[in-house]
Scaffold this active site. Structure first.
Site, PDB file in Angstrom:
ATOM      1  CE  LYS A  13      -2.226  -1.044   3.959  1.00 38.76           C
ATOM      2  NZ  LYS A  13      -1.571  -2.207   3.933  1.00 38.76           N
ATOM      3  NE  ARG A  88      -4.266   0.909  11.253  1.00 41.83           N
ATOM      4  CZ  ARG A  88      -2.940   0.193  10.844  1.00 41.83           C
ATOM      5  NH1 ARG A  88      -2.892  -0.972  10.708  1.00 41.83           N
ATOM      6  NH2 ARG A  88      -2.050   0.986  10.450  1.00 41.83           N
ATOM      7  NE  ARG A 127       8.222  -3.169   4.693  1.00 38.08           N
ATOM      8  CZ  ARG A 127       7.080  -2.833   4.883  1.00 38.08           C
ATOM      9  NH1 ARG A 127       6.518  -2.653   3.790  1.00 38.08           N
ATOM     10  NH2 ARG A 127       6.584  -3.255   5.947  1.00 38.08           N
ATOM     11  NE  ARG A 139       7.304   0.626   8.403  1.00 40.96           N
ATOM     12  CZ  ARG A 139       6.593   0.581   7.741  1.00 40.96           C
ATOM     13  NH1 ARG A 139       6.411   1.228   6.360  1.00 40.96           N
ATOM     14  NH2 ARG A 139       5.221   0.211   7.904  1.00 40.96           N
ATOM     15  NE  ARG A 150       1.821  -3.427  11.607  1.00 43.43           N
ATOM     16  CZ  ARG A 150       2.358  -3.121  10.459  1.00 43.43           C
ATOM     17  NH1 ARG A 150       3.266  -3.885  10.048  1.00 43.43           N
ATOM     18  NH2 ARG A 150       1.584  -2.636   9.521  1.00 43.43           N
TER      19      ARG A 150
END
Length: 196
Positions: A13, A88, A127, A139, A150
């Site tokens: 996204k 969300r 990533r 991150r 998550r």
């Protein structure tokens, strides 16, 4: 153009939102980025959000709705915006609709990037490794264990948001497993119809 990008964490996204910013000249409003900025700045909302985010949990609706409502009032969002990572939950989707209606606004598009969730953890690990290799900070939510938390939260709470918008005839699904440029092309084709 006012649009929402939906999909599980790691679906791309953020990458697609950046391309849409360039194409349509509207800002990407990532609640995650706004919250991380608040955390980094040590603001009161940032301090509240820090513990929640570090645990891989979702911050309260009140905090997120307030951030979004304030942000879309800024000059650069007057022509439209891209919401990335929000809403969300169905409650947030309903609150967003109410908040926009109260401002005389409406959504133009809701797009879901559909991906194979089994491959997402590997995508996140890659990533994180790329960030390390490039000398960039990783991150906190790219930690594989935090990511799994998550993803579980997404499946529990957020996966119902796409059917909510589908029921309203607003949802477009795009295969997020395609190469990045192909995903972008599919997005542009869908959104150019809306923008016409």
């Amino acid at each position: 153009m006012r649009l929402i990008l939906l999909g599980p964490p790691g679906a791309g996204k953020g990458t697609q939102a950046k391309r849409l910013v360039e194409r349509y000249g509207i800002p990407q409003l990532s609640t995650g980025d706004m919250l991380r900025a608040a955390v980094a700045a040590g603001t009161p909302v940032g301090l509240k959000a820090r513990a929640v985010m570090d645990a891989g949990q979702l911050v309260s609706d009140d905090i997120v709705i307030g951030i979004v409502a304030d942000r879309i009032e800024e000059a650069d969002a007057k022509k439209g915006f891209i919401l990335d990572g929000f809403p969300r939950t169905v409650a947030q989707a309903e609150a967003l609709g109410d908040m926009l209606a109260g401002k005389g606004l409406r959504l133009d598009a809701v797009v879901e990037l559909v991906v194979d969730q089994d491959g997402l953890v590997n995508r996140i690990i890659n990533r994180a490794n790329e960030s390390k290799a490039n000398g960039e900070p990783v991150r906190a939510d790219d930690d594989p264990e935090v990511f799994k938390t998550r993803l579980a939260a997404y499946n529990r709470d957020t996966a119902v948001v796409a059917p909510f918008y589908e029921g309203r005839g607003q949802l477009t699904r795009i295969d997020g497993e395609q190469p990045i440029d192909a995903v972008s092309a599919a997005l542009y084709a869908a959104l150019d119809k809306v923008d016409a």
